[in-house]
Design a protein around this motif. Structure first.
Motif, PDB file in Angstrom:
ATOM      1  N   ALA A  16      19.074  -6.808   8.746  1.00  0.00           N
ATOM      2  CA  ALA A  16      18.297  -7.297   7.697  1.00  0.00           C
ATOM      3  C   ALA A  16      16.850  -6.610   7.722  1.00  0.00           C
ATOM      4  CB  ALA A  16      18.101  -8.838   7.585  1.00  0.00           C
ATOM      5  N   GLN A  17      16.212  -6.429   6.543  1.00  0.00           N
ATOM      6  CA  GLN A  17      14.902  -5.927   6.801  1.00  0.00           C
ATOM      7  C   GLN A  17      13.928  -6.732   5.980  1.00  0.00           C
ATOM      8  OE1 GLN A  17      16.529  -2.179   4.879  1.00  0.00           O
ATOM      9  NE2 GLN A  17      16.193  -3.031   2.906  1.00  0.00           N
ATOM     10  N   SER A  18      12.671  -6.322   5.826  1.00  0.00           N
ATOM     11  CA  SER A  18      11.701  -7.304   5.435  1.00  0.00           C
ATOM     12  C   SER A  18      11.333  -6.887   3.738  1.00  0.00           C
ATOM     13  CB  SER A  18      10.459  -7.085   6.114  1.00  0.00           C
ATOM     14  OG  SER A  18       9.863  -5.938   5.973  1.00  0.00           O
ATOM     15  N   THR A  19      11.727  -5.760   3.320  1.00  0.00           N
ATOM     16  CA  THR A  19      11.658  -5.405   2.061  1.00  0.00           C
ATOM     17  C   THR A  19      12.964  -4.825   1.363  1.00  0.00           C
ATOM     18  OG1 THR A  19      10.824  -3.132   2.506  1.00  0.00           O
ATOM     19  CG2 THR A  19       9.176  -5.007   2.036  1.00  0.00           C
ATOM     20  N   GLN A  45       7.085  -5.629  -2.350  1.00  0.00           N
ATOM     21  CA  GLN A  45       8.587  -6.064  -1.322  1.00  0.00           C
ATOM     22  C   GLN A  45       9.620  -4.967  -1.842  1.00  0.00           C
ATOM     23  OE1 GLN A  45       9.068  -8.696   0.835  1.00  0.00           O
ATOM     24  NE2 GLN A  45       6.797  -8.414   0.380  1.00  0.00           N
ATOM     25  N   LEU A  46       8.902  -4.067  -2.545  1.00  0.00           N
ATOM     26  CA  LEU A  46       9.943  -2.762  -2.759  1.00  0.00           C
ATOM     27  C   LEU A  46       9.247  -1.533  -2.275  1.00  0.00           C
ATOM     28  CD1 LEU A  46      12.280  -1.684  -4.460  1.00  0.00           C
ATOM     29  CD2 LEU A  46      10.754  -1.234  -6.198  1.00  0.00           C
ATOM     30  N   GLU A  47      10.130  -0.838  -1.330  1.00  0.00           N
ATOM     31  CA  GLU A  47       9.859   0.458  -0.911  1.00  0.00           C
ATOM     32  C   GLU A  47      10.650   1.619  -1.398  1.00  0.00           C
ATOM     33  OE1 GLU A  47       9.702   2.505   3.894  1.00  0.00           O
ATOM     34  OE2 GLU A  47      10.341   0.359   3.658  1.00  0.00           O
ATOM     35  N   LEU A  48       9.929   2.693  -1.997  1.00  0.00           N
ATOM     36  CA  LEU A  48      10.672   3.712  -2.472  1.00  0.00           C
ATOM     37  C   LEU A  48      10.762   4.913  -1.404  1.00  0.00           C
ATOM     38  CD1 LEU A  48       8.503   3.754  -5.819  1.00  0.00           C
ATOM     39  CD2 LEU A  48      10.968   2.614  -5.323  1.00  0.00           C
ATOM     40  N   SER A  74      18.198  -8.414   2.483  1.00  0.00           N
ATOM     41  CA  SER A  74      19.235  -8.936   3.192  1.00  0.00           C
ATOM     42  C   SER A  74      20.455  -7.825   3.687  1.00  0.00           C
ATOM     43  CB  SER A  74      19.874 -10.156   2.557  1.00  0.00           C
ATOM     44  OG  SER A  74      20.350  -9.699   1.296  1.00  0.00           O
ATOM     45  N   GLY A  75      20.401  -6.757   3.252  1.00  0.00           N
ATOM     46  CA  GLY A  75      21.250  -5.837   3.861  1.00  0.00           C
ATOM     47  C   GLY A  75      22.424  -5.476   2.982  1.00  0.00           C
ATOM     48  N   ARG A  89      13.551  -5.264 -11.142  1.00  0.00           N
ATOM     49  CA  ARG A  89      13.234  -6.749 -10.947  1.00  0.00           C
ATOM     50  C   ARG A  89      12.233  -6.896 -10.116  1.00  0.00           C
ATOM     51  NH1 ARG A  89      19.372  -8.326 -10.132  1.00  0.00           N
ATOM     52  NH2 ARG A  89      20.170  -8.428 -12.374  1.00  0.00           N
ATOM     53  N   HIS A  90      11.560  -5.863  -9.420  1.00  0.00           N
ATOM     54  CA  HIS A  90      10.173  -6.080  -8.812  1.00  0.00           C
ATOM     55  C   HIS A  90       9.268  -5.910  -9.710  1.00  0.00           C
ATOM     56  CE1 HIS A  90      11.633  -6.374  -4.629  1.00  0.00           C
ATOM     57  NE2 HIS A  90      12.734  -6.012  -5.096  1.00  0.00           N
TER      58      HIS A  90
END
Length: 127
Positions: A16-19, A45-48, A74-75, A89-90
């Motif tokens: 799992a990751q945070s973003t 919460q979105l990383e590009l 959540s993976g 959605r972000h």
């Protein structure tokens, strides 16, 4: 691309990751234009991530360059339009993209996306 990519499926990964992470093709002008819009509008919460900057085998990069990839915090991995809709959605513009996942529309939208993605990949990488 194979027919199983017409309706993108998701798959679970282990960690799992945070973003959430959206992997995109930084060599594609259309992709870059969309990422510019996402950077302006998305929450934190979105990383590009530009695929070309990854330290991964070329075969892995090629697979990712063929279709948009989105990895949830959540993976779970989403592909194609599912990935695009998840990224938007972000933003407060999420409603503009959600209709693409309605049952009848999603079937057609996925076919259009896969056709476009195949042609884009061939144009950029199969010279």
């Amino acid at each position: 691309l194979s027919m199983n990519l017409i309706r993108p499926r998701s798959r679970k990964t282990v960690m799992a990751q945070s973003t959430d992470k959206l992997y995109y093709d930084g060599a594609c002008s259309m992709c870059n234009a969309e990422m510019k819009q996402l950077r302006k509008r998305a929450d934190d919460q979105l990383e590009l991530i530009d695929i070309h900057g990854l330290s991964a085998p070329q075969a892995t990069k090629d697979k990712m360059l063929k279709m948009l990839h989105f990895e949830t915090a959540s993976g779970e991995t989403l592909l194609g339009l599912d990935a695009n809709v998840a990224a938007w959605r972000h933003t407060r513009w999420r409603f503009l993209f959600s209709w693409l996942r309605l049952p009848v529309i999603s079937w057609f939208a996925d076919k259009v996306y896969v056709t476009w993605a195949e042609r884009r990949f061939i144009r950029l990488y199969k010279r």
